[in-house]
Design an enzyme around this catalytic site. Structure first.
Site, PDB file in Angstrom:
ATOM      1  N   ASP A 170      -2.022 -37.643  96.850  1.00 18.77           N
ATOM      2  CA  ASP A 170      -0.823 -38.322  97.362  1.00 18.77           C
ATOM      3  C   ASP A 170       0.403 -37.425  97.243  1.00 18.77           C
ATOM      4  O   ASP A 170       1.465 -37.753  97.771  1.00 18.77           O
ATOM      5  CB  ASP A 170      -0.588 -39.645  96.631  1.00 18.77           C
ATOM      6  CG  ASP A 170      -0.546 -39.477  95.124  1.00 18.77           C
ATOM      7  OD1 ASP A 170      -1.545 -38.989  94.556  1.00 18.77           O
ATOM      8  OD2 ASP A 170       0.486 -39.806  94.512  1.00 18.77           O
ATOM      9  N   ASP A 221       9.495 -49.843  87.959  1.00 15.84           N
ATOM     10  CA  ASP A 221      10.777 -50.511  88.223  1.00 15.84           C
ATOM     11  C   ASP A 221      11.424 -50.022  89.517  1.00 15.84           C
ATOM     12  O   ASP A 221      12.510 -50.485  89.881  1.00 15.84           O
ATOM     13  CB  ASP A 221      11.724 -50.315  87.040  1.00 15.84           C
ATOM     14  CG  ASP A 221      11.986 -48.840  86.749  1.00 15.84           C
ATOM     15  OD1 ASP A 221      11.452 -47.969  87.491  1.00 15.84           O
ATOM     16  OD2 ASP A 221      12.717 -48.551  85.787  1.00 15.84           O
TER      17      ASP A 221
HETATM   18  P1  AMP Z   1       3.824 -39.637  91.284  1.00 16.56           P
HETATM   19  O1  AMP Z   1       2.747 -39.353  90.279  1.00 16.56           O
HETATM   20  O2  AMP Z   1       5.186 -39.402  90.760  1.00 16.56           O
HETATM   21  O3  AMP Z   1       3.573 -38.944  92.558  1.00 16.56           O
HETATM   22  O4  AMP Z   1       3.743 -41.207  91.579  1.00 16.56           O
HETATM   23  C1  AMP Z   1       2.522 -41.858  91.766  1.00 16.56           C
HETATM   24  C2  AMP Z   1       2.723 -43.278  92.199  1.00 16.56           C
HETATM   25  O5  AMP Z   1       3.448 -44.034  91.229  1.00 16.56           O
HETATM   26  C3  AMP Z   1       3.479 -43.465  93.501  1.00 16.56           C
HETATM   27  O6  AMP Z   1       2.900 -44.513  94.205  1.00 16.56           O
HETATM   28  C4  AMP Z   1       4.876 -43.803  93.038  1.00 16.56           C
HETATM   29  O7  AMP Z   1       5.584 -44.508  94.014  1.00 16.56           O
HETATM   30  C5  AMP Z   1       4.585 -44.646  91.807  1.00 16.56           C
HETATM   31  N1  AMP Z   1       5.721 -44.648  90.854  1.00 16.56           N
HETATM   32  C6  AMP Z   1       6.107 -43.633  90.054  1.00 16.56           C
HETATM   33  N2  AMP Z   1       7.199 -43.982  89.334  1.00 16.56           N
HETATM   34  C7  AMP Z   1       7.512 -45.239  89.686  1.00 16.56           C
HETATM   35  C8  AMP Z   1       8.541 -46.169  89.319  1.00 16.56           C
HETATM   36  N3  AMP Z   1       9.484 -45.865  88.427  1.00 16.56           N
HETATM   37  N4  AMP Z   1       8.530 -47.395  89.907  1.00 16.56           N
HETATM   38  C9  AMP Z   1       7.593 -47.729  90.802  1.00 16.56           C
HETATM   39  N5  AMP Z   1       6.612 -46.909  91.197  1.00 16.56           N
HETATM   40  C10 AMP Z   1       6.558 -45.680  90.660  1.00 16.56           C
HETATM   41 MG    MG Z   2       4.042 -38.767  94.388  1.00 15.65          MG
END
Ligand code: AMP
Ligand code: MG
Length: 501
Positions: free
Chosen positions: A260, A132
């Site tokens: 990432d 979201d």
């Molecule tokens: P993270 O594991 O938190 O580093 O996130 C991994 C991926 O998921 C990244 O591309 C983030 O932008 C995406 N992501 C995480 N939470 C959300 C969210 N609530 N809405 C959209 N994308 C998300």
């Molecule tokens: Mg991240």
């Protein structure tokens, strides 16, 4: 496109100088933060704002809330969501990108350094997939507290500039939760995964543009090197080896070391299910999503090296036209991570114990102490801090016993005292030095949970501000903050941490 409403609300806070937004269009997607219903300020980091040369003083708190929730866009900002790929728990995902983050732009700080200003939780982007684009209050408070604590501890990290409530609810597994936006500052948001994004597309032109950009930003001397791509890779390896050694010496567990979530700047980024270890245990993992302990405490150096090998892979065509030669050159650089890290780690750990020597004897004593800490399940932070007290107290009647009062604990301490006695340094000097590197306060998990609980349940941000204040000078004894020193009791213990964004 920004809405008319938002243009009317544009504010002047400083001079933006956006470089990333001038890269080719395939590096990002232009996007405006989504306006939120009822922005309310939780915290603004005025010291950081000042460092960045941002003038917020002329803005009323309500206008600051508009600014830091994305409802008003500062003049000069060019909001974009950046593209990146990444290995998540070992599996390659060719397109991730800023799904809930928006880069507002770049500013030049007072010290001349360039910083990104980014929103986290300000609405969907091209890269949101099923998400979201929002952030819940809990993770925003956690990232604010832990990133600022890391900075105060002296660890390279992204920073928190502000946190606001959106006045909207976000739906998460636990049900509807208050929404929030974090404003994050970083020396850049270039990740290992950013290079992987273009490597996966075999887009060499973009790879080169990204390399030039990253070199200009983080390794200007690499430009003059015989092999700039290799020099850059070596720079990243060096920064990461030093960073991970610092994490390890503080008992910090990142929790999601996906490629990432690893910067080329060497700053810690993306505080999700991170935690500071309490009882020392090399196998410790807190993250709820890390079921197999891939990112457990003691695995972090090996994982960092694995991630760096993925960066090296992405850079191969820029390292040498001849693939075989490129692989050999890159492999040698990656192998170099081992000794760099081990040296930094051992030096940091010996220093924590007041052992300045590099003798095998000191490393063996360090191992003995760590083994004891593990077996006796001693609190990592508390135990090292009491070594500083023990250095001052000596081994007389008022002796301090960091390793316990039983025979084994005492025997190791006798050895340690005898080792210190062979150094000329005064105990008072040594203790002061040890206190300056062994923190008395860290952001303990149960305290963070307490803060989040009070904010969600009672809209009470006092505990947040108090904990934040307690973490500002983590190496200084302060009777006002003794409550934040102790590890969790059995009842308070946090078994797992969640991303929950
Ligand atoms: P993270 O594991 O938190 O580093 O996130 C991994 C991926 O998921 C990244 O591309 C983030 O932008 C995406 N992501 C995480 N939470 C959300 C969210 N609530 N809405 C959209 N994308 C998300
Ligand atoms: Mg991240």
């Amino acid at each position: 496109m920004p809405s008319a409403n938002r243009i009317l609300n544009a504010v002047q806070i400083g001079t933006f100088d956006n470089h990333y937004a001038k890269l080719p269009e395939r590096f990002f997607a232009r996007v405006a933060p989504k306006t939120v219903a009822a922005p309310r300020l939780i915290a603004v980091n005025h010291a950081l704002a000042q460092h960045l040369g941002l003038s917020l003083a002329h803005l009323a708190p309500q206008d600051q809330a508009l600014l830091f929730s994305g409802n008003a866009i500062p003049d000069g900002a060019e909001p974009i969501a950046t593209a990146y790929a990444g290995h998540q728990f070992g599996n390659f995902v060719p397109q991730l990108g800023d799904g809930r983050a928006i880069l507002l732009g770049e500013v030049i700080a007072r010290d001349g350094a360039r910083y990104d200003i980014q929103f986290k939780g300000s609405g969907p982007t091209l890269y949101s997939r099923n998400g979201d684009g929002r952030a819940a209050l809990g993770p925003v408070l956690r990232e604010y507290l832990v990133s600022e604590a890391m900075h105060a501890l002296g660890v390279p990290t992204t920073r928190a500039l502000a946190a606001t409530l959106t006045g909207e609810r976000v739906l998460r597994e636990q049900g509807p939760l208050p929404g929030a936006v974090l404003t994050r500052v970083a020396s850049s948001h270039i990740r290992v995964g950013t290079f992987q994004f273009f490597a996966a597309r075999e887009d060499q032109e973009a790879l080169r543009a990204l390399l030039d950009f990253a070199i200009a930003r983080h390794d200007p001397t690499a430009r003059e090197a015989e092999n700039p791509a290799l020099a850059f890779l070596q720079g990243v390896i060096k920064r990461q080896a030093s960073l991970i050694a610092q994490w390890m010496s503080l008992g910090f567990i990142h929790g999601v070391m996906n490629t990432d979530n690893m910067t080329v700047s060497g700053e810690t980024i993306d505080y999700g299910p991170c935690a500071f270890m309490e009882a020392y245990d090399p196998g410790k993992a807190y993250s709820f999503i890390d079921q197999f302990g891939r990112y457990a405490y003691a695995r972090q150096p090996a994982i960092a090296q694995w991630n760096l090998a993925r960066l090296a892979e992405a850079l191969l065509p820029l390292i040498d036209e001849d693939e075989e030669r490129a692989v050999a050159t890159a492999s040698a650089a990656i192998t170099g991570f081992g000794p760099l890290y081990t040296d930094a780690y051992r030096r940091a750990m010996r220093a924590k114990l007041g052992l300045d020597g590099s003798q095998a004897e000191d490393d063996e004593l360090l191992e003995t102490i760590l083994t004891r800490m593990h077996q006796a399940q001693l609190d990592f932070t508390g135990c090292f801090r009491s070594f500083a007290e023990a250095a001052l107290a000596g081994d007389g009647t008022h002796a301090v016993h960091p390793l316990g009062t039983d025979e084994i604990g005492q025997a190791i301490m006798t050895r340690w005292h005898a080792r210190l006695d062979r150094d000329a340094r005064s105990r008072a000097d040594l203790a002061a030095h040890m206190k300056s590197i062994n923190p008395v306060r860290i952001p303990r998990n149960h305290r963070i949970e307490e803060v989040i609980e009070a904010a969600i349940r009672s809209n009470d941000f006092e505990p947040f501000h108090r904990l934040h204040a307690a973490l500002q000078n983590p190496y200084q004894d302060d009777p006002a903050f003794t409550a934040y020193e102790a590890p969790a009791t059995q009842d308070e213990q946090v078994a797992a941490t969640f991303c929950g964004t």
